[in-house]
Design a protein around this motif. Sequence first.
Motif, short mmCIF file in Angstrom:
data_model
loop_
_atom_site.label_atom_id
_atom_site.label_comp_id
_atom_site.label_asym_id
_atom_site.label_seq_id
_atom_site.Cartn_x
_atom_site.Cartn_y
_atom_site.Cartn_z
N PRO A 117 -6.15 16.08 1.66
CA PRO A 117 -5.02 15.75 0.79
C PRO A 117 -4.46 14.37 1.12
CG PRO A 117 -4.81 17.98 1.64
CD PRO A 117 -5.93 17.35 2.39
N THR A 118 -3.84 13.75 0.13
CA THR A 118 -3.25 12.42 0.28
C THR A 118 -1.76 12.55 0.58
OG1 THR A 118 -4.84 11.49 -1.29
CG2 THR A 118 -2.83 10.22 -0.87
N PRO A 119 -1.25 11.91 1.64
CA PRO A 119 0.19 11.93 1.89
C PRO A 119 0.96 11.34 0.71
CG PRO A 119 -0.98 11.09 3.80
CD PRO A 119 -1.98 11.18 2.69
N PHE A 120 2.13 11.90 0.44
CA PHE A 120 2.89 11.50 -0.75
C PHE A 120 3.20 10.00 -0.76
CE2 PHE A 120 6.80 10.71 -3.10
CZ PHE A 120 6.45 11.24 -4.34
N ALA A 121 3.49 9.42 0.40
CA ALA A 121 3.83 7.99 0.45
C ALA A 121 2.67 7.13 -0.04
CB ALA A 121 4.22 7.59 1.87
N SER A 122 1.45 7.45 0.40
CA SER A 122 0.28 6.70 -0.05
C SER A 122 0.07 6.87 -1.55
CB SER A 122 -0.96 7.17 0.70
OG SER A 122 -0.86 6.87 2.07
N PHE A 123 0.22 8.10 -2.01
CA PHE A 123 0.08 8.41 -3.42
C PHE A 123 1.10 7.62 -4.25
CE2 PHE A 123 2.18 11.21 -6.61
CZ PHE A 123 1.23 11.12 -7.62
N ALA A 124 2.37 7.63 -3.83
CA ALA A 124 3.43 6.95 -4.58
C ALA A 124 3.21 5.44 -4.61
CB ALA A 124 4.79 7.29 -3.98
N LEU A 125 2.82 4.86 -3.48
CA LEU A 125 2.59 3.41 -3.43
C LEU A 125 1.42 3.01 -4.33
CD1 LEU A 125 3.14 2.70 0.38
CD2 LEU A 125 4.57 1.93 -1.53
N ALA A 126 0.37 3.81 -4.33
CA ALA A 126 -0.78 3.52 -5.19
C ALA A 126 -0.39 3.62 -6.66
CB ALA A 126 -1.92 4.49 -4.88
N PHE A 127 0.43 4.60 -7.00
CA PHE A 127 0.91 4.78 -8.37
C PHE A 127 1.69 3.55 -8.83
CE2 PHE A 127 4.08 6.27 -11.45
CZ PHE A 127 3.29 6.95 -12.36
N VAL A 128 2.61 3.08 -8.00
CA VAL A 128 3.42 1.90 -8.34
C VAL A 128 2.54 0.67 -8.46
CG1 VAL A 128 5.23 0.35 -7.51
CG2 VAL A 128 5.53 2.83 -7.34
N PHE A 129 1.59 0.52 -7.53
CA PHE A 129 0.71 -0.65 -7.58
C PHE A 129 -0.10 -0.67 -8.87
CE2 PHE A 129 -3.39 -2.71 -6.92
CZ PHE A 129 -2.98 -3.96 -6.49
N CYS A 130 -0.58 0.48 -9.32
CA CYS A 130 -1.40 0.52 -10.53
C CYS A 130 -0.60 0.15 -11.78
CB CYS A 130 -2.03 1.91 -10.68
SG CYS A 130 -3.40 2.18 -9.54
N ILE A 131 0.68 0.51 -11.81
CA ILE A 131 1.54 0.07 -12.91
C ILE A 131 1.71 -1.45 -12.85
CG2 ILE A 131 3.87 0.17 -13.88
CD1 ILE A 131 4.08 3.03 -12.83
N TYR A 132 2.06 -1.92 -11.67
CA TYR A 132 2.30 -3.35 -11.42
C TYR A 132 1.08 -4.18 -11.79
CZ TYR A 132 3.63 -7.33 -8.32
OH TYR A 132 3.96 -8.56 -7.79
N ASN A 133 -0.06 -3.82 -11.21
CA ASN A 133 -1.25 -4.63 -11.41
C ASN A 133 -1.83 -4.47 -12.82
OD1 ASN A 133 -3.30 -6.42 -10.20
ND2 ASN A 133 -4.66 -4.69 -10.64
N GLY A 134 -1.73 -3.27 -13.39
CA GLY A 134 -2.21 -3.07 -14.75
C GLY A 134 -1.48 -3.95 -15.73
N TYR A 135 -0.16 -4.01 -15.58
CA TYR A 135 0.64 -4.90 -16.44
C TYR A 135 0.28 -6.36 -16.19
CZ TYR A 135 4.60 -7.82 -17.76
OH TYR A 135 5.37 -8.84 -18.26
N LEU A 136 0.21 -6.74 -14.92
CA LEU A 136 -0.06 -8.14 -14.57
C LEU A 136 -1.38 -8.63 -15.13
CD1 LEU A 136 0.52 -10.73 -12.93
CD2 LEU A 136 -0.49 -9.58 -10.94
N GLN A 137 -2.45 -7.91 -14.87
CA GLN A 137 -3.78 -8.38 -15.27
C GLN A 137 -3.95 -8.39 -16.78
OE1 GLN A 137 -5.64 -9.74 -12.97
NE2 GLN A 137 -4.21 -9.03 -11.40
N VAL A 138 -3.63 -7.29 -17.42
CA VAL A 138 -3.98 -7.16 -18.84
C VAL A 138 -2.96 -7.84 -19.74
CG1 VAL A 138 -4.44 -5.51 -20.69
CG2 VAL A 138 -5.36 -5.12 -18.41
N ARG A 139 -1.70 -7.89 -19.35
CA ARG A 139 -0.74 -8.65 -20.17
C ARG A 139 -1.11 -10.12 -20.17
NH1 ARG A 139 2.10 -8.60 -24.71
NH2 ARG A 139 4.05 -9.80 -24.58
#
Length: 265
Positions: A117-139
């Motif tokens: 299982p993935t610790p919640f902190a790692s999961f949450a940070l990855a989730f935020v990064f994917c929003i951040y980077n998805g917007y950055l790259q594709v916008r």
Amino acid sequence: MDTVLRSLFSSEEEELYILDCLSYFMIFMAVLTFLTLLFENVPYGRYSDRKYGFPVSVRVAWFIQELPALVVPLALVFWTASSKTGHLPNQLLIAMYFCHYVQRSLIYPCLIRGGKPTPFASFALAFVFCIYNGYLQVRYLSHYAEFPSDWVTHPCFITGSCLWLFGWIINLHSDHILRNLRAPGETGYKIPRGGMFEYVSGANFFGEIIEWGGFALAGFSVHSAAFAFFTCVVLSSRAVAHHKWYLSKFEDYPKSRKALVPCLF
């Protein structure tokens, strides 16, 4: 989606400035991450630790945390006035991005066998990064990136695209090897063999670093370079940790195998 963006930014010039700032901030965060990872492993997989939060099922974690990297860019491409998507270089770069994240968010989680299982902190940070980077790259690619009319024939684009494809294939093949290390019902760790694992312990990480490095070269912007740099910092640290772990775990681990770069490192 356009309404949301207009409420956030007063003009396109302001949004482009923010995109640039987000890129430089990602580079800054990569440096901080590098310093942190000198003393601590990224806490997921074999390095999971309950001090980083309650455990989340690895399949659920991978699916949810990677999904914004697909959903946010899809919204930006199809639900905004994405003025640059009619240009071939932009189309190809966006296709590279989507090719990775369709596999990573929709297919890869379904293929996971076992896994801690993935610790919640790692999961949450990855989730935020994917929003951040998805917007950055594709916008940036869908609305602001401007390339010369002959960019797809430029050596940077051709070389970068080939590196992206090479890295993507290595990453997929290495993941396939890791998934099939154990027969059904088996537990415990085994030495991965075959493919790039004959040369490096972090073959899957090597492939992804090459992939996004090629993407950065083909895109030739601070936005794609920041992503490639951040990826390199995180995954190279993980490759080194894996290499040390394998050497301590298995007495017969191949001594000629390097951590990340064949024959060098």
